[in-house]
Design a protein around this motif. Structure first.
Motif, PDB file in Angstrom:
ATOM      1  N   ASP A  69     -11.124   2.079 -12.552  1.00 24.66           N
ATOM      2  CA  ASP A  69     -12.201   3.359 -12.695  1.00 24.66           C
ATOM      3  C   ASP A  69     -12.923   3.618 -11.360  1.00 24.66           C
ATOM      4  OD1 ASP A  69     -11.571   3.145 -15.383  1.00 24.66           O
ATOM      5  OD2 ASP A  69     -13.610   3.527 -15.972  1.00 24.66           O
ATOM      6  N   GLY A  70     -13.131   4.844 -11.104  1.00 25.78           N
ATOM      7  CA  GLY A  70     -13.801   5.189  -9.926  1.00 25.78           C
ATOM      8  C   GLY A  70     -13.391   6.381  -9.429  1.00 25.78           C
ATOM      9  N   TYR A  71     -13.716   6.607  -8.059  1.00 24.39           N
ATOM     10  CA  TYR A  71     -13.487   7.791  -7.309  1.00 24.39           C
ATOM     11  C   TYR A  71     -12.609   7.539  -6.216  1.00 24.39           C
ATOM     12  CZ  TYR A  71     -17.332  10.004  -9.607  1.00 24.39           C
ATOM     13  OH  TYR A  71     -18.235  10.448 -10.490  1.00 24.39           O
ATOM     14  N   VAL A  72     -11.314   8.248  -5.971  1.00 23.58           N
ATOM     15  CA  VAL A  72     -10.423   8.247  -4.787  1.00 23.58           C
ATOM     16  C   VAL A  72     -11.182   8.452  -3.712  1.00 23.58           C
ATOM     17  CG1 VAL A  72      -8.331   8.977  -4.053  1.00 23.58           C
ATOM     18  CG2 VAL A  72      -8.788   8.992  -6.408  1.00 23.58           C
ATOM     19  N   VAL A  73     -11.323   7.506  -2.790  1.00 28.29           N
ATOM     20  CA  VAL A  73     -11.907   7.711  -1.515  1.00 28.29           C
ATOM     21  C   VAL A  73     -10.677   7.867  -0.597  1.00 28.29           C
ATOM     22  CG1 VAL A  73     -13.750   6.472  -1.926  1.00 28.29           C
ATOM     23  CG2 VAL A  73     -11.834   4.975  -1.203  1.00 28.29           C
ATOM     24  N   TYR A  74      -9.624   7.472  -0.572  1.00 24.10           N
ATOM     25  CA  TYR A  74      -8.391   7.925   0.451  1.00 24.10           C
ATOM     26  C   TYR A  74      -7.116   8.062  -0.186  1.00 24.10           C
ATOM     27  CZ  TYR A  74      -8.531   2.884   1.298  1.00 24.10           C
ATOM     28  OH  TYR A  74      -8.607   1.421   1.063  1.00 24.10           O
ATOM     29  N   VAL A  75      -6.316   8.810   0.231  1.00 24.32           N
ATOM     30  CA  VAL A  75      -4.779   8.783  -0.055  1.00 24.32           C
ATOM     31  C   VAL A  75      -3.922   8.796   1.272  1.00 24.32           C
ATOM     32  CG1 VAL A  75      -2.683  10.025  -1.147  1.00 24.32           C
ATOM     33  CG2 VAL A  75      -5.172  10.104  -2.271  1.00 24.32           C
ATOM     34  N   HIS A  76      -3.729   7.653   1.849  1.00 24.55           N
ATOM     35  CA  HIS A  76      -2.915   7.715   3.322  1.00 24.55           C
ATOM     36  C   HIS A  76      -1.508   7.445   3.131  1.00 24.55           C
ATOM     37  CE1 HIS A  76      -6.763   7.887   5.112  1.00 24.55           C
ATOM     38  NE2 HIS A  76      -7.094   6.423   4.658  1.00 24.55           N
ATOM     39  N   THR A  77      -0.775   8.043   3.979  1.00 21.77           N
ATOM     40  CA  THR A  77       0.585   7.626   4.277  1.00 21.77           C
ATOM     41  C   THR A  77       0.624   6.774   5.268  1.00 21.77           C
ATOM     42  OG1 THR A  77       1.345  10.066   3.748  1.00 21.77           O
ATOM     43  CG2 THR A  77       2.706   8.749   5.297  1.00 21.77           C
ATOM     44  N   VAL A  78       1.367   5.446   4.744  1.00 19.82           N
ATOM     45  CA  VAL A  78       1.521   4.240   5.718  1.00 19.82           C
ATOM     46  C   VAL A  78       2.590   4.357   6.561  1.00 19.82           C
ATOM     47  CG1 VAL A  78       1.537   1.638   5.724  1.00 19.82           C
ATOM     48  CG2 VAL A  78       0.174   3.037   4.119  1.00 19.82           C
ATOM     49  N   ARG A  79       2.570   4.415   7.729  1.00 18.47           N
ATOM     50  CA  ARG A  79       3.824   4.360   8.732  1.00 18.47           C
ATOM     51  C   ARG A  79       3.908   3.051   9.507  1.00 18.47           C
ATOM     52  NH1 ARG A  79       2.151   9.860   8.834  1.00 18.47           N
ATOM     53  NH2 ARG A  79       3.803  11.316   8.023  1.00 18.47           N
ATOM     54  N   ALA A  80       5.291   2.494   9.650  1.00 20.52           N
ATOM     55  CA  ALA A  80       5.262   1.209  10.688  1.00 20.52           C
ATOM     56  C   ALA A  80       4.209   0.282  10.200  1.00 20.52           C
ATOM     57  CB  ALA A  80       5.322   1.519  11.871  1.00 20.52           C
ATOM     58  N   GLY A  81       3.911   0.306   8.977  1.00 19.53           N
ATOM     59  CA  GLY A  81       2.817  -0.813   8.441  1.00 19.53           C
ATOM     60  C   GLY A  81       1.555  -0.664   8.861  1.00 19.53           C
ATOM     61  N   GLU A  82       1.085   0.584   9.239  1.00 15.87           N
ATOM     62  CA  GLU A  82      -0.200   0.819   9.866  1.00 15.87           C
ATOM     63  C   GLU A  82      -1.083   1.878   8.731  1.00 15.87           C
ATOM     64  OE1 GLU A  82      -1.953  -0.287  12.603  1.00 15.87           O
ATOM     65  OE2 GLU A  82      -0.511  -1.716  12.675  1.00 15.87           O
ATOM     66  N   VAL A  83      -2.251   1.425   8.443  1.00 14.22           N
ATOM     67  CA  VAL A  83      -3.061   2.432   7.737  1.00 14.22           C
ATOM     68  C   VAL A  83      -3.867   3.415   8.417  1.00 14.22           C
ATOM     69  CG1 VAL A  83      -4.597   2.532   5.663  1.00 14.22           C
ATOM     70  CG2 VAL A  83      -2.779   0.659   5.988  1.00 14.22           C
ATOM     71  N   PRO A  84      -4.021   4.609   8.460  1.00 15.55           N
ATOM     72  CA  PRO A  84      -4.618   5.463   9.395  1.00 15.55           C
ATOM     73  C   PRO A  84      -6.227   5.549   9.000  1.00 15.55           C
ATOM     74  CG  PRO A  84      -3.406   6.750   8.020  1.00 15.55           C
ATOM     75  CD  PRO A  84      -3.089   5.468   7.786  1.00 15.55           C
ATOM     76  N   VAL A  85      -6.986   4.276   9.385  1.00 18.49           N
ATOM     77  CA  VAL A  85      -8.451   4.375   8.915  1.00 18.49           C
ATOM     78  C   VAL A  85      -9.094   3.773  10.110  1.00 18.49           C
ATOM     79  CG1 VAL A  85     -10.196   3.225   7.489  1.00 18.49           C
ATOM     80  CG2 VAL A  85      -7.725   3.644   6.423  1.00 18.49           C
ATOM     81  N   ALA A  86     -10.101   4.381  10.605  1.00 18.68           N
ATOM     82  CA  ALA A  86     -10.864   4.364  11.668  1.00 18.68           C
ATOM     83  C   ALA A  86     -11.819   3.115  11.677  1.00 18.68           C
ATOM     84  CB  ALA A  86     -11.466   5.616  12.336  1.00 18.68           C
ATOM     85  N   ILE A  87     -11.738   2.120  11.922  1.00 18.03           N
ATOM     86  CA  ILE A  87     -12.446   0.775  11.957  1.00 18.03           C
ATOM     87  C   ILE A  87     -12.907   0.200  12.859  1.00 18.03           C
ATOM     88  CG2 ILE A  87     -13.085  -1.100  10.645  1.00 18.03           C
ATOM     89  CD1 ILE A  87     -11.572  -0.208   8.150  1.00 18.03           C
ATOM     90  N   LYS A  88     -14.113   0.153  13.665  1.00 13.18           N
ATOM     91  CA  LYS A  88     -14.339  -0.836  14.622  1.00 13.18           C
ATOM     92  C   LYS A  88     -13.604  -0.554  15.796  1.00 13.18           C
ATOM     93  CE  LYS A  88     -13.365  -5.082  12.806  1.00 13.18           C
ATOM     94  NZ  LYS A  88     -13.268  -6.505  12.657  1.00 13.18           N
ATOM     95  N   GLY A  89     -13.488   0.766  16.042  1.00 13.44           N
ATOM     96  CA  GLY A  89     -13.009   1.257  17.085  1.00 13.44           C
ATOM     97  C   GLY A  89     -11.521   1.446  17.279  1.00 13.44           C
TER      98      GLY A  89
END
Length: 255
Positions: A69-89
């Motif tokens: 239950d909850g809210y969808v906070v992202y729907v990401h397309t993963v390419r080459a095993g990488e998730v496009p989320v900006a964290i710690k630079g």
């Protein structure tokens, strides 16, 4: 002789103001009642409302259901095993780091569901099948998810940008192999979580929409759908979903 000086607090009280006997005691009582009411509401949430577990009826078919239950906070397309989320630079994070599954990579779709304090915190299987892997990763300290909750409340996107809990907090991931699709579900703990509950083991068979675990007092559940089988994603960021009932993706769609 005229009247003598007025004694007590009447001498300091401006004319026309009535004397309130016991006013201080009434204020103390009001504070005690307010604090007691708040404590009662907190205990009701802490020991009853939070642990509620309503019955759910999964819709017919083999569509991929929400694991939480909850809210969808992202729907990401993963390419080459990488998730496009900006964290710690960084502009992206490895899927292996987010799921704690050694060797996982490739292409696919990652859907994150944030569970608010008002959400039902029982987790359910998004598809039916056999549990092929189960991995738990502990953490030295769980970071708070207050930032993503604030972003949701004020509508600030991307909701999970620079949220370090995505890579640093405790998590548990299971991989379910179904007849047509294999998925991975990751439970991520919040700072206030007492523990992650996962009641399935490798080799267990689980039905679509069945209960399999719980994250006590907060958190997030991520669903990774590897590429290979065509799917159509039916959810969007900011949408409220229900575990075991809401359809996140349709197998065989035009994904």
């Amino acid at each position: 002789m005229g009247p003598g000086p007025v004694g007590g607090d009447q001498a300091d009280r401006p004319p026309g103001l009535p004397h309130r006997a016991g006013g201080g005691a009434l204020e103390v009582i009001a504070v005690v009642v307010a604090v007691g009411s708040f404590a009662a509401l907190f205990l009701l949430w802490r020991f009853y409302y939070f642990f509620r577990d309503p019955e759910r009826r999964p819709p017919p078919g083999d569509d991929v259901l929400a694991p939480a239950d909850g809210y969808v906070v992202y729907v990401h397309t993963v390419r080459a095993g990488e998730v496009p989320v900006a964290i710690k630079g960084r502009r992206s994070i490895p899927l292996e780091e987010l799921t704690a599954l050694p060797g996982i990579g490739g292409e696919g779709t990652l859907i994150g569901i944030f569970m608010t304090p008002a959400s039902v915190h029982v987790n359910r299987a998004p598809i039916g099948g056999v549990v092929r892997r189960r991995v738990h990763r502990a953490a030295n300290r769980n970071r708070s998810m207050a930032r993503v909750l604030t972003n949701l409340l004020v509508g600030r996107r991307p909701y999970a940008e620079d949220c370090r809990y995505l890579v640093e907090n405790e998590r548990n991931t299971i991989v379910i192999e179904g007849d047509r699709l294999t998925v991975a579900v990751t439970q991520i703990a919040d700072a206030w979580v007492s523990n992650i509950v996962c009641r399935v083991a490798e080799g267990d068979t689980i039905e679509r929409g069945a209960r399999y675990g719980m994250i006590r007092f907060g958190s997030q559940a991520d669903l990774f759908i590897p590429a290979g089988v065509p799917i159509q994603v039916l959810c969007r960021e900011g949408e409220r979903v229900g575990a075991g009932e809401s359809i996140l993706a349709r197998i065989g769609g035009n994904g």
